[in-house]
Motif scaffolding. Structure first.
Motif, short mmCIF file in Angstrom:
data_model
loop_
_atom_site.label_atom_id
_atom_site.label_comp_id
_atom_site.label_asym_id
_atom_site.label_seq_id
_atom_site.Cartn_x
_atom_site.Cartn_y
_atom_site.Cartn_z
N PRO A 111 21.42 -48.20 -15.08
CA PRO A 111 20.04 -47.73 -14.91
C PRO A 111 19.11 -48.13 -16.05
CG PRO A 111 21.46 -45.91 -15.56
CD PRO A 111 22.35 -47.11 -15.34
N ASN A 112 19.64 -48.75 -17.09
CA ASN A 112 18.78 -49.17 -18.20
C ASN A 112 18.17 -50.55 -17.98
OD1 ASN A 112 19.07 -46.81 -19.78
ND2 ASN A 112 21.12 -47.48 -20.32
N LYS A 113 18.57 -51.22 -16.90
CA LYS A 113 17.98 -52.51 -16.55
C LYS A 113 16.62 -52.28 -15.89
CE LYS A 113 21.50 -55.40 -17.27
NZ LYS A 113 21.47 -56.57 -18.10
N LEU A 114 15.74 -53.26 -15.99
CA LEU A 114 14.43 -53.17 -15.35
C LEU A 114 14.58 -53.20 -13.83
CD1 LEU A 114 11.33 -53.20 -15.36
CD2 LEU A 114 11.46 -55.70 -15.62
N ASN A 115 15.36 -54.15 -13.32
CA ASN A 115 15.59 -54.28 -11.88
C ASN A 115 17.03 -53.88 -11.59
OD1 ASN A 115 12.98 -55.38 -11.23
ND2 ASN A 115 13.64 -57.19 -12.33
#
Length: 106
Positions: A85-89
């Protein structure tokens, strides 16, 4: 990222905290039904499609614009989660045999 059990995007100082609940109830219902009827879950993450790209399929088919964060929120409500969940996409465990992909093959 996840903040208060909801997606929250803070990328390079730009925040996207909009949620699916910011839309009218009618649009929320259309979006959630589109997701539920359009994706077949699978155990492994599908790296071919991200939340950003998937929201464009939604917009093309329904005319409803969502921010990336709103789309992530809708996917979570429908039971689709990302491993990071720390990724942008975000990427999800969704099958390439899902109706959304079959309808959009060119």
């Amino acid at each position: 990222m996840i903040k208060n059990n909801k997606p929250f995007t803070n990328e390079n100082g730009w925040e996207d905290s909009e949620l699916i609940s910011d839309l009218s109830l009618e649009k929320q219902e259309i979006v959630l039904n589109w997701i539920k009827s359009g994706f077949i879950p699978r155990k492994t993450e599908n790296r071919s499609h991200s939340s950003y790209g998937l929201k464009h399929y939604l917009q093309d088919e329904t005319g409803i614009y969502l921010t990336n964060n709103q789309f992530k929120d809708a996917m979570m409500i429908c039971g689709f989660y990302t491993k990071d969940p720390n990724k942008l996409n975000w990427h999800y465990g969704i099958s390439e045999k899902s109706p959304v992909f079959l309808r959009n093959k060119n």
